[in-house]
Scaffold this motif. Sequence first.
Motif, PDB file in Angstrom:
ATOM      1  N   LYS A 243      55.135  48.083  40.511  1.00 58.18           N
ATOM      2  CA  LYS A 243      55.095  46.667  40.146  1.00 58.18           C
ATOM      3  C   LYS A 243      56.335  46.260  39.357  1.00 58.18           C
ATOM      4  O   LYS A 243      56.979  45.246  39.644  1.00 58.18           O
ATOM      5  CB  LYS A 243      53.822  46.370  39.364  1.00 58.18           C
TER       6      LYS A 243
ATOM      7  N   ILE B 169      47.860  38.967  41.249  1.00 59.83           N
ATOM      8  CA  ILE B 169      48.104  38.873  42.691  1.00 59.83           C
ATOM      9  C   ILE B 169      46.971  39.539  43.471  1.00 59.83           C
ATOM     10  O   ILE B 169      46.511  39.026  44.498  1.00 59.83           O
ATOM     11  CB  ILE B 169      49.462  39.515  43.045  1.00 59.83           C
ATOM     12  N   LYS B 170      46.513  40.688  42.993  1.00 57.89           N
ATOM     13  CA  LYS B 170      45.413  41.382  43.673  1.00 57.89           C
ATOM     14  C   LYS B 170      44.179  40.487  43.752  1.00 57.89           C
ATOM     15  O   LYS B 170      43.555  40.350  44.815  1.00 57.89           O
ATOM     16  CB  LYS B 170      45.086  42.686  42.954  1.00 57.89           C
TER      17      LYS B 170
ATOM     18  N   LYS C 226      45.829  47.948  47.022  1.00 59.09           N
ATOM     19  CA  LYS C 226      47.135  47.302  46.910  1.00 59.09           C
ATOM     20  C   LYS C 226      48.001  47.573  48.128  1.00 59.09           C
ATOM     21  O   LYS C 226      48.776  46.704  48.553  1.00 59.09           O
ATOM     22  CB  LYS C 226      47.843  47.777  45.643  1.00 59.09           C
TER      23      LYS C 226
ATOM     24  N   ILE D 205      47.102  45.120  50.754  1.00 58.58           N
ATOM     25  CA  ILE D 205      47.590  43.791  50.383  1.00 58.58           C
ATOM     26  C   ILE D 205      49.088  43.679  50.651  1.00 58.58           C
ATOM     27  O   ILE D 205      49.566  42.674  51.178  1.00 58.58           O
ATOM     28  CB  ILE D 205      47.281  43.494  48.901  1.00 58.58           C
ATOM     29  N   GLU D 206      49.838  44.731  50.314  1.00 59.32           N
ATOM     30  CA  GLU D 206      51.282  44.712  50.535  1.00 59.32           C
ATOM     31  C   GLU D 206      51.610  44.611  52.027  1.00 59.32           C
ATOM     32  O   GLU D 206      52.489  43.842  52.425  1.00 59.32           O
ATOM     33  CB  GLU D 206      51.927  45.957  49.942  1.00 59.32           C
TER      34      GLU D 206
ATOM     35  N   GLN E  42      54.866  35.132  46.388  1.00 59.21           N
ATOM     36  CA  GLN E  42      54.292  35.829  45.240  1.00 59.21           C
ATOM     37  C   GLN E  42      54.316  34.961  43.996  1.00 59.21           C
ATOM     38  O   GLN E  42      53.349  34.928  43.228  1.00 59.21           O
ATOM     39  CB  GLN E  42      55.059  37.142  44.998  1.00 59.21           C
TER      40      GLN E  42
ATOM     41  N   ILE F 298      52.769  43.373  43.084  1.00 59.44           N
ATOM     42  CA  ILE F 298      51.314  43.226  43.047  1.00 59.44           C
ATOM     43  C   ILE F 298      50.783  43.700  41.697  1.00 59.44           C
ATOM     44  O   ILE F 298      50.837  44.888  41.378  1.00 59.44           O
ATOM     45  CB  ILE F 298      50.644  44.020  44.186  1.00 59.44           C
TER      46      ILE F 298
END
Length: 297
Positions: A228, A250-251, A265, A268-269, A284, A246
Amino acid sequence: MKIKQENNNIILEEVDSFDIEQILECGQCFHFDKLEEKEYVLVAKDHLLHIKQVGEKITFYDTDEHTFETVWRSYFDLDRDYSQIKNWLIENEKRVLNQNGALEQVIIEKSGIRILNQDFFETLISFIISQNKQIPHIKQIVNTLSIKYGEPAGEINAKEYYCFPTIEKLSKVSDSEMRLCKTGFRAPYILNACEKILDGTIKEESLLNCSFRQAREELMQIKGVGSKVASCVALFSLSKRDAFPIDVWIKRIMERIYFEKETPKSEIEQFADRIYGEYGGYAQQYLFYYARDLGLK
């Protein structure tokens, strides 16, 4: 965008996608004071700036044309077409998901954000400090380090401001002295970052010339720097606009608007890379500030 000089001030009008409050308060920088509504003092690139926005009129006080052109024009990313970026993000989300997505409303609410082009060393140390810290605390530590180890930047409203310390100065600070600045467990991380830059393990020039993922891996060689923090440094100081840091904010917002369930994560990425592509960093920032306002932590 219209630029004119009045007395010793630079005046901007008709600037696309510029809200000074959103830009400074969205969590990408920490070396500033709020004076009044949309009026700030900030220190960046070894320069002091008093800036105020009233509607579409933005005033850079006590700023000559040369300083504006060589420092602030790039710092505020003023030559980038943010309308094009926002339109692309909205349309690509619709195209990939085959439906109207949630990002459009997020962008509308936070449409004045611009990603700053910040100093690499200050950004690295600031985001090392940011771990497990709220923004007011991060600002306080950055300010303390600047007062103790930085050079004077100037005075505004009878308050003295200081530049962020150089790497040479900060590298000579002891662990115990660093902890007196409220850095806590981050003190050895800061010193390790200084050491790795000074011995050539970490080189800004090579980071600028490699991909985001390569830069992230390089930065993670620094003690205490995880994915991060490395992603934030890449996004805010190394022009890696495809970076998608993240954190918990953001999560939570991604899970809320896209997944509707607890999501790793890594997933998500991958999703963000597919939906936002080369503009992941802009998405973001819109999402991060929006999530913070919703209080999703």
